[in-house]
Design a protein around this motif. Structure first.
Motif, mmCIF file in Angstrom:
data_model
loop_
_atom_site.group_PDB
_atom_site.id
_atom_site.type_symbol
_atom_site.label_atom_id
_atom_site.label_comp_id
_atom_site.label_asym_id
_atom_site.label_seq_id
_atom_site.Cartn_x
_atom_site.Cartn_y
_atom_site.Cartn_z
ATOM 1 N N GLN A 88 0.830 -1.200 0.000
ATOM 2 C CA GLN A 88 0.000 0.000 0.000
ATOM 3 C C GLN A 88 0.869 1.256 0.000
ATOM 4 O OE1 GLN A 88 -2.050 -1.652 3.632
ATOM 5 N NE2 GLN A 88 -3.833 -0.698 2.687
ATOM 6 N N MET A 105 -0.096 -1.122 -5.193
ATOM 7 C CA MET A 105 -1.524 -0.973 -5.456
ATOM 8 C C MET A 105 -1.994 0.474 -5.357
ATOM 9 S SD MET A 105 -3.137 -2.792 -2.034
ATOM 10 C CE MET A 105 -4.848 -2.405 -2.480
ATOM 11 N N HIS A 106 -1.224 1.334 -4.685
ATOM 12 C CA HIS A 106 -1.610 2.740 -4.548
ATOM 13 C C HIS A 106 -0.703 3.675 -5.335
ATOM 14 C CE1 HIS A 106 -3.811 1.754 -0.517
ATOM 15 N NE2 HIS A 106 -4.536 1.472 -1.574
ATOM 16 N N VAL A 146 -2.700 6.639 -6.416
ATOM 17 C CA VAL A 146 -4.133 6.347 -6.349
ATOM 18 C C VAL A 146 -4.734 7.182 -5.222
ATOM 19 C CG1 VAL A 146 -5.875 4.581 -5.925
ATOM 20 C CG2 VAL A 146 -3.817 4.019 -7.247
ATOM 21 N N TYR A 151 -9.695 3.685 -8.011
ATOM 22 C CA TYR A 151 -9.560 2.236 -7.822
ATOM 23 C C TYR A 151 -8.094 1.853 -7.794
ATOM 24 C CZ TYR A 151 -11.004 -2.649 -8.160
ATOM 25 O OH TYR A 151 -11.234 -3.974 -7.901
ATOM 26 N N PRO A 152 -7.675 1.058 -6.802
ATOM 27 C CA PRO A 152 -6.274 0.652 -6.727
ATOM 28 C C PRO A 152 -5.812 -0.101 -7.967
ATOM 29 C CG PRO A 152 -7.407 0.191 -4.659
ATOM 30 C CD PRO A 152 -8.464 0.577 -5.644
ATOM 31 N N TYR A 153 -4.518 -0.080 -8.179
ATOM 32 C CA TYR A 153 -3.916 -0.753 -9.325
ATOM 33 C C TYR A 153 -3.807 -2.263 -9.088
ATOM 34 C CZ TYR A 153 -2.262 3.959 -10.674
ATOM 35 O OH TYR A 153 -2.179 5.274 -11.024
#
Length: 230
Positions: A88, A105-106, A146, A151-153
């Motif tokens: 994250q 993801m962010h 993000v 929406y996260p990757y």
């Protein structure tokens, strides 16, 4: 072949001097998150948003990986199986410690994104609203982060990895932010053993089979030594 999926949050980088959302007197407390971490805030005042992320980027550049980052890189190198880090965090401390299989993801502080054409490139230390996109010469250009409401990757890939994991480990996360807060439940339902390594119980602490509490720079190297039989 063993497959390990590891989720890391702000707690793993806090000991490298990078503050968390909720840290008292930290960088986040000096700004209204609605103004610097949302698409709407960027539309209203891109200069303020760039000022905020320029400061975060400078903090990131000056920080160094700690023992927890280094232990995970060692695990990836020597594990008899597969390992993936889903983070994250928007810093690059995992990569600088030597980890290669990392999904952000962010997003990442060290990358820029063109909101017009979607092109990504290495961000300069200081970004400005007038910076043109090197691909389309348009814009606006923004940090490749993000924001709240986005929406996260890599989520399709992440769900697939979680459902194929033998072991899911969450390190330094609060358990307050979805979808990451659901990862332990999802991996557990698919048959993974679930372990939490955190400074204190997270909001989703009951979703784990095993929990250990303490500083990441202590817990993570200890756990990696156990896994590798050191």
């Amino acid at each position: 072949m063993t497959k390990i999926v590891i989720l890391t949050g702000a707690g793993i980088s806090a000991e490298s001097g990078l503050g968390t959302f909720r840290e008292k007197d930290g960088l986040w407390t000096k700004y209204d998150l609605n103004e610097v971490a949302t698409p709407e805030g960027f539309a209203r005042n891109p200069a303020l948003v760039h000022e905020f992320y320029n400061a975060r980027r400078q903090n990131c550049v000056e920080a160094h990986p700690n023992a927890a980052h280094e232990a995970l890189a060692r695990l990836e190198q020597y594990i008899d199986g597969q390992m993936l880090i889903v983070t994250q965090n928007v810093d690059d401390l995992h990569e600088r410690a030597g980890s290669r299989q990392v999904l952000h993801m962010h997003g990442q502080l060290r990358q820029a994104l063109c909101a017009g054409c979607g092109h990504r490139w290495e961000a300069p230390l200081v970004m400005q609203p007038a910076d043109p996109c090197p691909a389309c010469q348009g814009g606006p250009t923004r940090p490749d982060i993000v924001w709240f409401g986005e929406y996260p990757y890599y989520m399709d890939d992440i769900w697939d990895h979680l459902r194929g994991a033998d072991l899911f480990v969450s390190i330094g996360t609060s358990g307050n932010v979805y979808p990451a807060a659901a990862f332990a439940q999802d991996a557990g339902r698919a048959g993974a053993y679930t372990l939490e390594l955190n400074l204190e119980p997270s909001m989703c602490g009951d979703d784990f089979v095993e929990s250990r509490y303490g500083a990441a720079s202590v817990l993570v190297p200890q756990w990696v030594d156990e896994v590798l039989g050191a």
